[in-house]
Design a protein around this motif. Structure first.
Motif, PDB file in Angstrom:
ATOM      1  N   PHE A 150      51.396  16.704  18.958  1.00 29.56           N
ATOM      2  CA  PHE A 150      51.181  15.362  19.490  1.00 29.56           C
ATOM      3  C   PHE A 150      49.852  15.246  20.234  1.00 29.56           C
ATOM      4  CE2 PHE A 150      51.284  12.106  22.728  1.00 29.56           C
ATOM      5  CZ  PHE A 150      51.635  11.007  21.967  1.00 29.56           C
ATOM      6  N   ARG A 151      49.596  16.194  21.122  1.00 31.31           N
ATOM      7  CA  ARG A 151      48.331  16.150  21.864  1.00 31.31           C
ATOM      8  C   ARG A 151      47.629  17.497  21.737  1.00 31.31           C
ATOM      9  NH1 ARG A 151      46.532  12.637  25.175  1.00 31.31           N
ATOM     10  NH2 ARG A 151      48.568  11.794  25.700  1.00 31.31           N
ATOM     11  N   THR A 152      46.538  17.497  21.013  1.00 27.42           N
ATOM     12  CA  THR A 152      45.791  18.731  20.785  1.00 27.42           C
ATOM     13  C   THR A 152      44.324  18.463  21.106  1.00 27.42           C
ATOM     14  OG1 THR A 152      45.586  18.058  18.475  1.00 27.42           O
ATOM     15  CG2 THR A 152      47.334  19.628  19.002  1.00 27.42           C
ATOM     16  N   ARG A 153      43.520  19.511  21.081  1.00 28.77           N
ATOM     17  CA  ARG A 153      42.095  19.323  21.419  1.00 28.77           C
ATOM     18  C   ARG A 153      41.271  19.071  20.162  1.00 28.77           C
ATOM     19  NH1 ARG A 153      44.049  23.245  25.234  1.00 28.77           N
ATOM     20  NH2 ARG A 153      44.243  22.132  27.209  1.00 28.77           N
ATOM     21  N   PRO A 198      41.812  -0.801  14.707  1.00 29.05           N
ATOM     22  CA  PRO A 198      43.074  -0.077  14.620  1.00 29.05           C
ATOM     23  C   PRO A 198      42.758   1.424  14.517  1.00 29.05           C
ATOM     24  CG  PRO A 198      42.875  -1.789  12.924  1.00 29.05           C
ATOM     25  CD  PRO A 198      41.504  -1.521  13.467  1.00 29.05           C
ATOM     26  N   SER A 199      43.174   2.176  15.541  1.00 27.07           N
ATOM     27  CA  SER A 199      42.797   3.588  15.609  1.00 27.07           C
ATOM     28  C   SER A 199      44.041   4.460  15.753  1.00 27.07           C
ATOM     29  CB  SER A 199      41.864   3.768  16.815  1.00 27.07           C
ATOM     30  OG  SER A 199      41.705   5.127  17.095  1.00 27.07           O
ATOM     31  N   GLY A 200      44.347   5.194  14.689  1.00 28.71           N
ATOM     32  CA  GLY A 200      45.580   6.000  14.684  1.00 28.71           C
ATOM     33  C   GLY A 200      45.293   7.481  14.541  1.00 28.71           C
ATOM     34  N   GLY A 201      46.287   8.288  14.862  1.00 25.13           N
ATOM     35  CA  GLY A 201      46.158   9.738  14.740  1.00 25.13           C
ATOM     36  C   GLY A 201      46.936  10.229  13.533  1.00 25.13           C
ATOM     37  N   VAL A 202      46.271  11.041  12.708  1.00 29.74           N
ATOM     38  CA  VAL A 202      46.942  11.584  11.518  1.00 29.74           C
ATOM     39  C   VAL A 202      48.071  12.528  11.952  1.00 29.74           C
ATOM     40  CG1 VAL A 202      46.648  12.979   9.436  1.00 29.74           C
ATOM     41  CG2 VAL A 202      44.810  11.442  10.168  1.00 29.74           C
ATOM     42  N   SER A 245      55.842   7.235  22.793  1.00 30.76           N
ATOM     43  CA  SER A 245      54.453   7.679  22.927  1.00 30.76           C
ATOM     44  C   SER A 245      53.587   7.053  21.834  1.00 30.76           C
ATOM     45  CB  SER A 245      54.360   9.198  22.807  1.00 30.76           C
ATOM     46  OG  SER A 245      55.291   9.810  23.653  1.00 30.76           O
ATOM     47  N   GLU A 246      52.294   6.950  22.142  1.00 28.98           N
ATOM     48  CA  GLU A 246      51.350   6.227  21.268  1.00 28.98           C
ATOM     49  C   GLU A 246      51.098   6.920  19.934  1.00 28.98           C
ATOM     50  OE1 GLU A 246      47.636   5.358  23.229  1.00 28.98           O
ATOM     51  OE2 GLU A 246      46.547   5.280  21.325  1.00 28.98           O
ATOM     52  N   LEU A 247      51.215   6.119  18.861  1.00 25.51           N
ATOM     53  CA  LEU A 247      50.795   6.592  17.534  1.00 25.51           C
ATOM     54  C   LEU A 247      49.415   6.052  17.213  1.00 25.51           C
ATOM     55  CD1 LEU A 247      53.817   5.990  15.134  1.00 25.51           C
ATOM     56  CD2 LEU A 247      52.977   8.155  16.026  1.00 25.51           C
ATOM     57  N   GLU A 248      49.178   4.819  17.680  1.00 36.97           N
ATOM     58  CA  GLU A 248      47.960   4.108  17.285  1.00 36.97           C
ATOM     59  C   GLU A 248      47.664   3.024  18.312  1.00 36.97           C
ATOM     60  OE1 GLU A 248      48.047   2.951  13.235  1.00 36.97           O
ATOM     61  OE2 GLU A 248      46.528   1.416  13.433  1.00 36.97           O
ATOM     62  N   PHE A 297      37.488  15.643  18.516  1.00 34.48           N
ATOM     63  CA  PHE A 297      37.710  16.731  19.478  1.00 34.48           C
ATOM     64  C   PHE A 297      37.688  16.191  20.898  1.00 34.48           C
ATOM     65  CE2 PHE A 297      35.734  18.187  15.647  1.00 34.48           C
ATOM     66  CZ  PHE A 297      36.351  19.397  15.354  1.00 34.48           C
ATOM     67  N   ARG A 298      38.688  16.552  21.689  1.00 30.01           N
ATOM     68  CA  ARG A 298      38.695  16.175  23.106  1.00 30.01           C
ATOM     69  C   ARG A 298      39.205  17.363  23.899  1.00 30.01           C
ATOM     70  NH1 ARG A 298      41.269  10.006  22.778  1.00 30.01           N
ATOM     71  NH2 ARG A 298      39.802   9.343  21.163  1.00 30.01           N
ATOM     72  N   ASN A 299      38.469  17.690  24.942  1.00 28.88           N
ATOM     73  CA  ASN A 299      38.887  18.835  25.752  1.00 28.88           C
ATOM     74  C   ASN A 299      39.981  18.390  26.726  1.00 28.88           C
ATOM     75  OD1 ASN A 299      38.945  21.406  26.618  1.00 28.88           O
ATOM     76  ND2 ASN A 299      36.938  21.390  27.601  1.00 28.88           N
ATOM     77  N   GLU A 300      41.145  18.042  26.161  1.00 26.51           N
ATOM     78  CA  GLU A 300      42.255  17.509  26.949  1.00 26.51           C
ATOM     79  C   GLU A 300      42.640  18.482  28.063  1.00 26.51           C
ATOM     80  OE1 GLU A 300      43.770  14.613  26.472  1.00 26.51           O
ATOM     81  OE2 GLU A 300      43.397  14.023  24.386  1.00 26.51           O
ATOM     82  N   ILE A 301      42.935  17.948  29.228  1.00 26.51           N
ATOM     83  CA  ILE A 301      43.344  18.806  30.346  1.00 26.51           C
ATOM     84  C   ILE A 301      44.713  19.406  30.061  1.00 26.51           C
ATOM     85  CG2 ILE A 301      43.953  18.847  32.805  1.00 26.51           C
ATOM     86  CD1 ILE A 301      41.939  16.477  33.101  1.00 26.51           C
TER      87      ILE A 301
END
Ligand code: ATP
Length: 433
Positions: A186-189, A301-305, A259-262, A175-179
Motif C-alpha cells: 500500500f505504501r512503499t518508497r 486523476p492520479s492513481g496508484g498501480v 484508504s486512498e486508491l486515487e 519514488f518518495r522517501n516516505e517516513i
C-alpha cells in the motif's frame, strides 16, 4: 479478522508467486516488494485495463512515457524542492522515526515510551547524481509522473495540434522517501502511478472534475470492486495541496481501514504558469475560434498501480466451504485474472491423456493465457488454480480419448460441462468476451 485477512493475502502472494519481499535472500529491504510470475500478469492486466479505458476508448487522450530523471529545475518550479515535506519526529531512545501526523499529539514514542524530538520537516524527494562528478550534478528520482506530462505540453501542442479539452496519460514508476511505509504494497518508497493530466477551459473545470470522479469510480466498479467497499471522499479545505482548488479521493475499504486508491484534483493553471515562468517558454493554449491565448486548467486523476492491485486482490479473496474442505479462490474479473485457462490431465501416468492435454494446451496458448499442469491429483490442481484466480480448468480424461470431449470447469460456480475439443476455443472465446 481484518489483520488476519491481510496476513492471508500476504501469505497467498508469497506462496503462489504474486509478490515477494525484495532482496529476501539478504534479509529483505524493508517495505520493498517484487512482483512474481502471477503478480506481474495481474499488474500488467490492471495497467492494460486502465490504458484501454483512458486512451483507447476515448479520442481526447494521448499516451506518453516520460523519463524518470528530469531537469532539476522541474522540481523547483513544481514546488517539490521547497515544499514536498512531511513532518517527522524521532525517538531519542530507540531512534525510530515517526510521521508527526501518525502520532496524533502523542508525546512519547509509541514503540518504547521514549522521549520524542520536536516535529521537523523531512523532504520526501530521493536524490541522486548524474554523471561521474557528484558536485553540481544533483538530480531527483521523480516523486510523481505528472511533471513529465506538463513538461511535454508544448511538444503535444506542436505535434498533435489538439483542441481543448484533451489529456495526456502515463503509467510509470515514482519514488518518495516516505517516513513510514507499510501495509504491504500500500505504501512503499518505489511505486507505480497511472496518471492523467486533462486540460480544459477554466470555466469548464468544475464540471470536468465531477465527470472524471464518476468515470474513474466506475472503472473500479466495472472491474469487479464491490460498491460497498469503494467511496468518494472530497478533501476539506485544509487538506488541499497548495496547487489544488478541489480534490476528491477514491478510497477502498482495506482490512486496515478506508484508504486512498486515487486522487482526482483540479490543479487550476498552477503547473503551466509555474513552468512557463521557470523555463521562459510560452505554455498558453491558443483558441483559434476566439483568437485568444490562455492557460488551460488541469484536472488530474492520479492513481496508484500497486494500491489498485492490492485492492483487487483483497476484494477477490474468498474462502468457501466445499464439502469438508476449505477452498481459497480469487474471484478476479476476467480481464484481470493472470491465467485464463488451465489444462489438466485427469491421469498423469496415462501417456495418451497427457499427450492430448498437452496438445490442447499448446493450441489454446495462441489465443488465451493458458497453462498446463500435471503435478498433482485433480483436486489439488483445481485448488491451485482457484488460488490464483484461473477462470477455466479444462480436464482431459479417459473418455476424452473416445468421445473427443473435455470437461470445462467454471472457477466461480465450479459447474462443469462437457465440450467438444473442436469447439473448445470458440466456447472459451464466448465466455471470455
Ligand atoms: P497518501 O496521502 O496516501 O500519501 P498522496 O495523496 O500523497 O497519498 P498522491 O500524491 O495524490 O498521493 O499520489 C497519487 C496516487 O499515487 C495515490 O492515490 C496512490 O495511489 C499513489 N501513491 C502515492 N504515494 C504512494 C506510496 N508511497 N506507495 C504506493 N502508492 C502511492
Amino acid at each position: 479478522m481484518a489483520d488476519n485477512l491481510m496476513d492471508k493475502i500476504v501469505s497467498l502472494c508469497k506462496r503462489r508467486g504474486f509478490v515477494f519481499q525484495s532482496s529476501e535472500i539478504y534479509g529483505g529491504l524493508a517495505n520493498t516488494w517484487d512482483y512474481g510470475p502471477y503478480g506481474v500478469e495481474l499488474k500488467n492486466n490492471v495497467k492494460r485495463a486502465w490504458w484501454k479505458s483512458v486512451v483507447y476508448e476515448r479520442d481526447d487522450i494521448f499516451g506518453t512515457d516520460a523519463a524518470i530523471l528530469m531537469h532539476p529545475k522541474v522540481w523547483e518550479a513544481s514546488g517539490h524542492v521547497k515544499s514536498f515535506f512531511d513532518l517527522k519526529s524521532d525517538c531519542k531512545s530507540c531512534k525510530k522515526r515517526f510521521k508527526a501526523a501518525d502520532l496524533k499529539d502523542k508525546k512519547k514514542c509509541p514503540e518504547c515510551g521514549g522521549e520524542l524530538t520536536e516535529a521537523r520537516p523531512f523532504n520526501l524527494l530521493f536524490k541522486t547524481h548524474q554523471g561521474p562528478v557528484e558536485e553540481g550534478s544533483l538530480i531527483y528520482l521523480r516523486p510523481e509522473t505528472a511533471q513529465g506530462m506538463f513538461a511535454n505540453f508544448l511538444n503535444i501542442l506542436d505535434s498533435k495540434h489538439p483542441k481543448l479539452p484533451f489529456g495526456l496519460a502515463q503509467i510509470g514508476k515514482a519514488f518518495r522517501n516516505e517516513i513510514t511505509a507499510g501495509n504491504f504494497t500500500f505504501r512503499t518508497r518505489e511505486f507505480e502511478q497511472m496518471e492523467i493530466e486533462y486540460f480544459v477551459e477554466p470555466s469548464r473545470a468544475d464540471k470536468t472534475l465531477e465527470e472524471w470522479i464518476e468515470y474513474r469510480f466506475n472503472w473500479y466498479i466495472n472491474l469487479g470492486i464491490k460498491k460497498e467497499n469503494l467511496r468518494k471522499r472530497p478533501h476539506t479545505k485544509d487538506e488541499l495541496a497548495h496547487y489544488a482548488k478541489a480534490c476528491t479521493d477514491i478510497e477502498y475499504k482495506f482490512p486496515f481501514g478506508w484508504s486512498e486508491l486515487e486522487g482526482i484534483a483540479n490543479r487550476t493553471d498552477f503547473d503551466l504558469r509555474q513552468h512557463a515562468e521557470s523555463s521562459g517558454k510560452e505554455l498558453k493554449y491558443f483558441d483559434d475560434a476566439k483568437k485568444e491565448k490562455f492557460y488551460p486548467y488541469i484536472i488530474e486523476p492520479s492513481g496508484g498501480v500497486d494500491r489498485s492491485v492490492l485492492a483487487f486482490l483483497v476484494d477477490a479473496y474468498y474462502e468457501e466451504k466445499v464439502k469438508d474442505d476449505l477452498r481459497v479462490v480469487l474471484k478476479l474479473h476476467k480481464d484481470l485474472s493472470p491465467v485464463k485457462v488451465a489444462v489438466l490431465p485427469l491421469l498423469r501416468n496415462r501417456a495418451e491423456i497427457v499427450e492430448l492435454a498437452k496438445r490442447i494446451a499448446q493450441d489454446l496458448k495462441k489465443y488465451f493465457i493458458t497453462v498446463y499442469d500435471d503435478t498433482g491429483a485433480i483436486g489439488k490442481l483445481y485448488r491451485r488454480q482457484d488460488e490464483v484466480g484461473t477462470l477455466y480448468c479444462v480436464t482431459v480424461d479417459v473418455k476424452s480419448l473416445e468421445d473427443k470431449q473435455v470437461t470445462v470447469r467454471d472457477r466461480d460456480t465450479m459447474l462443469q460441462e462437457r465440450v467438444n475439443i473442436d469447439r473448445l476455443r470458440e466456447h472459451l472465446e464466448d465466455k471470455l468476451k
